[in-house]
Design a protein around this motif. Sequence first.
Motif, PDB file in Angstrom:
ATOM      1  N   UNK A 138      13.524  15.513  32.152  1.00 51.37           N
ATOM      2  CA  UNK A 138      13.363  17.376  32.824  1.00 51.37           C
ATOM      3  C   UNK A 138      13.427  17.489  34.198  1.00 51.37           C
ATOM      4  N   UNK A 139      13.279  16.780  34.327  1.00 45.31           N
ATOM      5  CA  UNK A 139      12.563  16.879  36.431  1.00 45.31           C
ATOM      6  C   UNK A 139      13.811  16.979  36.970  1.00 45.31           C
ATOM      7  N   UNK A 140      14.993  15.679  36.527  1.00 48.34           N
ATOM      8  CA  UNK A 140      16.137  15.646  37.239  1.00 48.34           C
ATOM      9  C   UNK A 140      17.718  15.988  36.254  1.00 48.34           C
ATOM     10  N   UNK A 141      18.208  16.780  36.873  1.00 48.77           N
ATOM     11  CA  UNK A 141      19.355  17.361  36.336  1.00 48.77           C
ATOM     12  C   UNK A 141      20.318  15.989  36.162  1.00 48.77           C
ATOM     13  N   UNK A 142      20.924  16.332  34.981  1.00 46.26           N
ATOM     14  CA  UNK A 142      21.705  15.455  34.831  1.00 46.26           C
ATOM     15  C   UNK A 142      22.993  15.895  35.291  1.00 46.26           C
ATOM     16  N   UNK A 143      23.611  14.507  35.543  1.00 40.84           N
ATOM     17  CA  UNK A 143      24.632  14.142  36.147  1.00 40.84           C
ATOM     18  C   UNK A 143      26.378  15.259  35.049  1.00 40.84           C
ATOM     19  N   UNK A 144      25.835  14.810  33.994  1.00 40.98           N
ATOM     20  CA  UNK A 144      27.032  15.155  33.127  1.00 40.98           C
ATOM     21  C   UNK A 144      27.061  16.932  32.947  1.00 40.98           C
ATOM     22  N   UNK A 145      25.730  17.634  32.573  1.00 42.79           N
ATOM     23  CA  UNK A 145      26.241  18.961  32.486  1.00 42.79           C
ATOM     24  C   UNK A 145      26.467  19.531  34.388  1.00 42.79           C
ATOM     25  N   UNK A 146      25.977  18.931  35.119  1.00 42.69           N
ATOM     26  CA  UNK A 146      25.800  19.461  36.784  1.00 42.69           C
ATOM     27  C   UNK A 146      27.171  19.496  37.133  1.00 42.69           C
ATOM     28  N   UNK A 147      28.206  18.361  36.572  1.00 41.10           N
ATOM     29  CA  UNK A 147      29.501  18.414  36.689  1.00 41.10           C
ATOM     30  C   UNK A 147      29.899  17.620  37.848  1.00 41.10           C
ATOM     31  N   UNK A 148      28.615  16.287  37.933  1.00 41.00           N
ATOM     32  CA  UNK A 148      29.385  15.721  38.839  1.00 41.00           C
ATOM     33  C   UNK A 148      30.223  14.695  38.624  1.00 41.00           C
ATOM     34  N   UNK A 149      30.925  13.938  37.465  1.00 45.41           N
ATOM     35  CA  UNK A 149      31.677  13.297  37.325  1.00 45.41           C
ATOM     36  C   UNK A 149      32.912  14.085  36.936  1.00 45.41           C
ATOM     37  N   UNK A 150      33.032  15.573  37.404  1.00 44.15           N
ATOM     38  CA  UNK A 150      34.266  15.446  36.553  1.00 44.15           C
ATOM     39  C   UNK A 150      35.542  15.242  37.724  1.00 44.15           C
ATOM     40  N   UNK A 151      35.097  15.280  38.989  1.00 47.01           N
ATOM     41  CA  UNK A 151      36.076  14.484  40.076  1.00 47.01           C
ATOM     42  C   UNK A 151      36.656  13.259  39.889  1.00 47.01           C
ATOM     43  N   UNK A 152      35.927  12.487  39.518  1.00 46.24           N
ATOM     44  CA  UNK A 152      36.147  11.042  38.889  1.00 46.24           C
ATOM     45  C   UNK A 152      36.920  10.563  37.856  1.00 46.24           C
ATOM     46  N   UNK A 153      36.823  12.009  37.119  1.00 44.65           N
ATOM     47  CA  UNK A 153      37.255  11.987  35.813  1.00 44.65           C
ATOM     48  C   UNK A 153      38.787  12.160  35.904  1.00 44.65           C
ATOM     49  N   UNK A 154      38.969  13.799  36.592  1.00 44.25           N
ATOM     50  CA  UNK A 154      40.072  13.666  36.851  1.00 44.25           C
ATOM     51  C   UNK A 154      41.038  13.154  37.741  1.00 44.25           C
ATOM     52  N   UNK A 155      39.941  12.539  38.524  1.00 45.67           N
ATOM     53  CA  UNK A 155      40.930  11.315  39.192  1.00 45.67           C
ATOM     54  C   UNK A 155      41.356   9.857  38.709  1.00 45.67           C
ATOM     55  N   UNK A 156      41.105   9.656  37.755  1.00 45.40           N
ATOM     56  CA  UNK A 156      41.378   8.929  36.236  1.00 45.40           C
ATOM     57  C   UNK A 156      41.747   9.269  34.794  1.00 45.40           C
ATOM     58  N   UNK A 157      42.893  10.020  34.956  1.00 47.87           N
ATOM     59  CA  UNK A 157      42.691  10.638  33.583  1.00 47.87           C
ATOM     60  C   UNK A 157      43.404   9.767  32.410  1.00 47.87           C
ATOM     61  N   UNK A 158      44.027   8.196  32.999  1.00 49.50           N
ATOM     62  CA  UNK A 158      43.845   7.761  32.188  1.00 49.50           C
ATOM     63  C   UNK A 158      42.818   6.875  31.694  1.00 49.50           C
ATOM     64  N   UNK A 159      41.707   6.536  32.092  1.00 47.00           N
ATOM     65  CA  UNK A 159      40.382   5.788  31.937  1.00 47.00           C
ATOM     66  C   UNK A 159      39.857   5.985  31.085  1.00 47.00           C
ATOM     67  N   UNK A 160      39.935   5.309  30.158  1.00 46.16           N
ATOM     68  CA  UNK A 160      38.523   6.100  29.027  1.00 46.16           C
ATOM     69  C   UNK A 160      37.028   5.456  29.306  1.00 46.16           C
ATOM     70  N   UNK A 161      36.368   6.215  29.339  1.00 47.91           N
ATOM     71  CA  UNK A 161      35.287   6.080  29.849  1.00 47.91           C
ATOM     72  C   UNK A 161      34.059   6.323  28.802  1.00 47.91           C
ATOM     73  N   UNK A 162      33.251   5.490  29.418  1.00 45.66           N
ATOM     74  CA  UNK A 162      31.930   5.256  28.495  1.00 45.66           C
ATOM     75  C   UNK A 162      30.963   6.133  28.921  1.00 45.66           C
ATOM     76  N   UNK A 163      29.923   6.127  28.186  1.00 43.91           N
ATOM     77  CA  UNK A 163      28.399   7.138  28.854  1.00 43.91           C
ATOM     78  C   UNK A 163      27.451   6.795  28.549  1.00 43.91           C
TER      79      UNK A 163
END
Length: 197
Positions: free
Chosen positions: A160-185
């Motif tokens: 819990x001391x480490x913020x999640x890149x999912x909830x922090x929005x870290x991957x949002x720009x990556x997913x936006x740049x590759x809209x046709x990609x299907x992602x595994x998390x």
Amino acid sequence: VQFNSSFPGENYLPLSVGMLQAYAQRQLAQPENYEFLLPLYRRIPVSEAVEHLRGADVAFFSTYVWNYRISLEVARALKEKSPDTVIAFGGPSVPDRVEPFLNEQTFIDLACHGEGEKTALAILEKLETKDWDRISGISFLRENRTLVSNPKGPRNADLNDFPSPYTEGVFDPLMKAHPSERWLAAWETNRGCPFSC
């Protein structure tokens, strides 16, 4: 840089480097002074990877058995094209007995051992001075080729001391740049080897 395994039409989000970025963005004294490039998450031609990273102040590589060789090749080519870029290698494929590794891979500036979040933060904070001497968990060769290997810091028992890149929005720009990609998390629920051998 975290080249992951790919499946037809699907790629893993780069959790390890996302964790580094999420932690740094939360802990840096002046995060607005830093720009994070989109992470490289799948195998692409080496020249394309180098062009993406060229001119970066630092490139962090998260290495595993499945991406070790391509990571080395991209780092080598990047250092040729962008000699001022600090190249830091971390992950399970970085050996603890690191001196031969650093002597063979002269393009790698820093080898990181153990958990990466606090180490990556310290590297970013010392990037201007390149004063690596007091950063826990890194090894490097001085200009005279003598090895400096700083002990690892204590393991962090609470994820819990480490913020999640999912909830922090870290991957949002990556997913936006590759809209046709299907992602595994991937979702990290524990760390390290459970055995005490």
